[in-house]
Design a protein around this motif. Structure first.
Motif, PDB file in Angstrom:
ATOM      1  N   TYR A 263      15.602   2.252 -13.747  1.00 44.27           N
ATOM      2  CA  TYR A 263      16.333   2.043 -12.337  1.00 44.27           C
ATOM      3  C   TYR A 263      16.163   0.158 -11.503  1.00 44.27           C
ATOM      4  O   TYR A 263      16.861  -0.072 -10.755  1.00 44.27           O
ATOM      5  CB  TYR A 263      14.607   1.999 -11.193  1.00 44.27           C
ATOM      6  CG  TYR A 263      14.381   3.422 -11.324  1.00 44.27           C
ATOM      7  CD1 TYR A 263      15.298   4.712 -11.040  1.00 44.27           C
ATOM      8  CD2 TYR A 263      12.796   2.968 -10.943  1.00 44.27           C
ATOM      9  CE1 TYR A 263      13.952   5.746 -10.972  1.00 44.27           C
ATOM     10  CE2 TYR A 263      12.691   4.980 -10.306  1.00 44.27           C
ATOM     11  CZ  TYR A 263      12.840   5.686 -10.626  1.00 44.27           C
ATOM     12  OH  TYR A 263      12.541   7.065 -10.319  1.00 44.27           O
TER      13      TYR A 263
ATOM     14  N   VAL B 160       9.048  -2.762 -15.034  1.00 44.08           N
ATOM     15  CA  VAL B 160       7.642  -3.277 -14.286  1.00 44.08           C
ATOM     16  C   VAL B 160       7.077  -3.729 -14.757  1.00 44.08           C
ATOM     17  O   VAL B 160       6.520  -3.115 -16.342  1.00 44.08           O
ATOM     18  CB  VAL B 160       7.537  -2.403 -13.366  1.00 44.08           C
ATOM     19  CG1 VAL B 160       9.167  -2.502 -12.049  1.00 44.08           C
ATOM     20  CG2 VAL B 160       7.226  -0.775 -13.249  1.00 44.08           C
TER      21      VAL B 160
ATOM     22  N   CYS C  55       4.625  -2.883  -9.181  1.00 44.98           N
ATOM     23  CA  CYS C  55       4.368  -1.583  -8.818  1.00 44.98           C
ATOM     24  C   CYS C  55       3.681  -0.792  -7.598  1.00 44.98           C
ATOM     25  O   CYS C  55       2.607  -1.202  -8.083  1.00 44.98           O
ATOM     26  CB  CYS C  55       4.389  -0.350 -10.280  1.00 44.98           C
ATOM     27  SG  CYS C  55       4.705   0.985  -9.598  1.00 44.98           S
ATOM     28  N   SER C  56       4.256  -0.457  -6.510  1.00 48.12           N
ATOM     29  CA  SER C  56       3.222  -0.082  -4.882  1.00 48.12           C
ATOM     30  C   SER C  56       2.358   0.962  -5.943  1.00 48.12           C
ATOM     31  O   SER C  56       1.151   1.078  -5.431  1.00 48.12           O
ATOM     32  CB  SER C  56       3.931   0.525  -4.213  1.00 48.12           C
ATOM     33  OG  SER C  56       4.692   1.688  -4.622  1.00 48.12           O
TER      34      SER C  56
ATOM     35  N   ASN D 217       2.371   4.969 -14.704  1.00 49.47           N
ATOM     36  CA  ASN D 217       1.886   4.361 -13.013  1.00 49.47           C
ATOM     37  C   ASN D 217       0.780   3.188 -13.187  1.00 49.47           C
ATOM     38  O   ASN D 217       0.572   3.566 -12.012  1.00 49.47           O
ATOM     39  CB  ASN D 217       3.269   4.383 -12.690  1.00 49.47           C
ATOM     40  CG  ASN D 217       4.107   4.942 -12.260  1.00 49.47           C
ATOM     41  OD1 ASN D 217       4.909   5.302 -13.803  1.00 49.47           O
ATOM     42  ND2 ASN D 217       5.700   4.301 -11.896  1.00 49.47           N
TER      43      ASN D 217
ATOM     44  N   CYS E 179       4.355   5.551  -4.462  1.00 43.79           N
ATOM     45  CA  CYS E 179       4.807   5.118  -3.986  1.00 43.79           C
ATOM     46  C   CYS E 179       5.865   4.799  -3.542  1.00 43.79           C
ATOM     47  O   CYS E 179       5.940   6.063  -2.357  1.00 43.79           O
ATOM     48  CB  CYS E 179       6.103   5.482  -5.516  1.00 43.79           C
ATOM     49  SG  CYS E 179       7.844   4.588  -5.427  1.00 43.79           S
ATOM     50  N   HIS E 180       5.553   3.704  -3.186  1.00 43.45           N
ATOM     51  CA  HIS E 180       6.747   3.515  -1.555  1.00 43.45           C
ATOM     52  C   HIS E 180       8.027   4.289  -1.853  1.00 43.45           C
ATOM     53  O   HIS E 180       8.361   3.869  -0.129  1.00 43.45           O
ATOM     54  CB  HIS E 180       5.942   1.794  -1.190  1.00 43.45           C
ATOM     55  CG  HIS E 180       7.185   0.554  -1.836  1.00 43.45           C
ATOM     56  ND1 HIS E 180       7.226   0.462  -3.272  1.00 43.45           N
ATOM     57  CD2 HIS E 180       8.615  -0.105  -1.505  1.00 43.45           C
ATOM     58  CE1 HIS E 180       8.225  -0.226  -3.454  1.00 43.45           C
ATOM     59  NE2 HIS E 180       8.959  -0.639  -2.721  1.00 43.45           N
TER      60      HIS E 180
ATOM     61  N   GLU F  66       8.051  12.963  -7.906  1.00 44.81           N
ATOM     62  CA  GLU F  66       6.893  11.434  -6.894  1.00 44.81           C
ATOM     63  C   GLU F  66       7.324  11.396  -5.408  1.00 44.81           C
ATOM     64  O   GLU F  66       6.204  10.698  -4.109  1.00 44.81           O
ATOM     65  CB  GLU F  66       7.354  10.209  -7.514  1.00 44.81           C
ATOM     66  CG  GLU F  66       6.613   9.664  -8.996  1.00 44.81           C
ATOM     67  CD  GLU F  66       6.557   7.985  -9.431  1.00 44.81           C
ATOM     68  OE1 GLU F  66       7.231   7.197  -8.098  1.00 44.81           O
ATOM     69  OE2 GLU F  66       7.221   8.128 -10.598  1.00 44.81           O
TER      70      GLU F  66
ATOM     71  N   CYS G 289      14.204   0.099  -5.595  1.00 43.89           N
ATOM     72  CA  CYS G 289      12.507  -0.869  -6.004  1.00 43.89           C
ATOM     73  C   CYS G 289      12.752  -2.288  -6.382  1.00 43.89           C
ATOM     74  O   CYS G 289      13.642  -2.376  -7.233  1.00 43.89           O
ATOM     75  CB  CYS G 289      12.187   0.355  -7.188  1.00 43.89           C
ATOM     76  SG  CYS G 289      11.050  -0.433  -7.622  1.00 43.89           S
TER      77      CYS G 289
ATOM     78  N   MET H  66      11.842  -3.219  -9.386  1.00 43.85           N
ATOM     79  CA  MET H  66      13.368  -3.027 -10.287  1.00 43.85           C
ATOM     80  C   MET H  66      14.290  -4.209 -10.100  1.00 43.85           C
ATOM     81  O   MET H  66      15.122  -4.644 -11.383  1.00 43.85           O
ATOM     82  CB  MET H  66      13.418  -1.834 -10.905  1.00 43.85           C
ATOM     83  CG  MET H  66      12.396  -0.889 -10.718  1.00 43.85           C
ATOM     84  SD  MET H  66      11.445  -0.854 -12.722  1.00 43.85           S
ATOM     85  CE  MET H  66      10.968   0.932 -13.150  1.00 43.85           C
TER      86      MET H  66
HETATM   87 FE1  SF4 Z   1       6.761   2.009  -9.232  1.00 45.44          FE
HETATM   88 FE2  SF4 Z   1       7.844   3.296  -6.818  1.00 45.44          FE
HETATM   89 FE3  SF4 Z   1       8.819   1.520  -8.154  1.00 45.44          FE
HETATM   90 FE4  SF4 Z   1       8.584   3.358  -9.909  1.00 45.44          FE
HETATM   91  S1  SF4 Z   1      10.012   3.461  -8.184  1.00 45.44           S
HETATM   92  S2  SF4 Z   1       8.191   0.747 -10.451  1.00 45.44           S
HETATM   93  S3  SF4 Z   1       6.314   3.474  -8.650  1.00 45.44           S
HETATM   94  S4  SF4 Z   1       7.155   0.904  -7.009  1.00 45.44           S
END
Ligand code: SF4
Ligand code: 13P
Length: 316
Positions: A28, A63, A88-89, A116, A174-175, A202, A268, A271
């Protein structure tokens, strides 16, 4: 030498050599980070690589929880992250004290946590899983085993649906993945009728139902590489398109948009905090460094190691 005149990529590679450092990157992150990393992978592959490396320094371009996993697995190594703010949300949706209370209220349950999560959540967990091995690890337990699964409710209910289990789920998400929508994907399907739909677990259940394949980033990549089709609608963080396009330059990858384009995109933001400049500074100054409380690390390593052992036994 001022920063502008430095060839960042060459300096990063030189410092890795000089300091016996390895750069691990998640799919990511930006393409430029993936291209300079020694190794790119999904969460499982990154943890497996960290557990095996003989480097003295691990730079985790991903992350924070990924850096913690490396540190817990390799306490004697220096683990660096380019930006400490890369959180990480999903991990944030599971505060350790609240999760520990939930676990305490169900003493007869085996606790499975998605990778996570913070090290403190892993410390009250029996087995860690990633999206690459969650199904197989759950299926390796007796059918009548009572299980708590946290923190991702979408992944948990997806695993429940394909295994017939009835795991007790933590209500986290995860948002980025939670925002993909059925309507937008159906619109794309009309535009690209021959396209296969790739979905990360997810995402919400209704989105997963549209997937020709539902899997981890590595599984989606493998599917795209091995299928004969030329068009793929991708419902996961759009950074994965970099490696997909690199591996299959002749194929078309269409990033699925989020449900409401006013509230962001399918990226993200955590990331994307990993930049070449920060990676350079991080290697040069050997900071920021991930530190995990020793007592927490001592407990957190057990469920992570259990995951690695089961995965090795299952050939994952
Ligand atoms: Fe966290 Fe979602 Fe980002 Fe993965 S994509 S690091 S689960 S916030
Ligand atoms: P995987 O790398 O296991 O597919 O997980 C995706 C993710 O959300 C990482 O943050």
């Amino acid at each position: 030498m001022n920063k502008e005149s430095v060839d960042l990529k060459a300096e990063i590679r030189r410092m890795c050599q000089e300091k016996n450092a390895i750069i691990l990157g998640h799919y990511y992150t930006d393409g430029v980070i993936q291209d300079i990393a020694d190794f790119i992978g999904d969460s499982l592959a990154l943890a497996q690589k960290a557990a095996k490396t003989d480097a003295d320094i691990i730079v985790m371009c991903g992350v924070h929880f990924m850096g913690e996993t490396c540190k817990v697995l390799c306490p004697e190594k220096k683990v660096l992250v380019p930006d400490m703010a890369a959180g990480c949300s999903l991990a944030d949706s599971c505060p350790a004290d609240e999760f520990a209370k939930f676990v305490g209220e169900h003493p007869d349950h085996t606790v499975i946590s998605y990778v996570n999560t913070t090290a403190a959540v892993k410390a009250v967990t029996d087995i860690v899983v990633t999206s690459s091995n969650a199904r197989q690890i759950v299926e390796s337990l007796p059918k009548d085993e009572k299980i708590i699964f946290g923190p991702d409710r979408n992944l948990g209910s997806y695993i429940n649906s394909i295994t017939g289990r009835n795991m007790l789920l933590w209500d986290g998400a995860c948002h980025v993945h939670n925002r993909f929508s059925v309507e937008k994907i159906l619109e794309l399907k009309q535009q690209y009728p021959g396209a296969k739909v790739l979905v990360h677990p997810e995402c919400k259940g209704a989105v997963a139902k549209l997937g020709d394949v539902v899997g981890s980033t590595a599984a989606l990549l493998k599917y795209a590489v091995t299928q004969p089709e030329n068009e793929f609608i991708v419902a996961t963080e759009s950074g994965i398109l970099h490696e997909m396009q690199k591996k299959c330059p002749q194929k078309t990858f269409i990033p699925a948009p989020p449900d409401d384009s006013t509230c962001g995109c399918n990226e993200c933001s955590f990331m994307k905090l990993n930049t070449l400049e920060k990676l350079y500074e991080c290697l040069k100054n050997e900071t920021p460094e991930i530190i995990v409380d020793e007592a927490i690390a001592k407990e957190a390593v057990k469920p992570i190691q259990r995951m690695l052992d089961i995965s090795a036994k299952l050939g994952l």
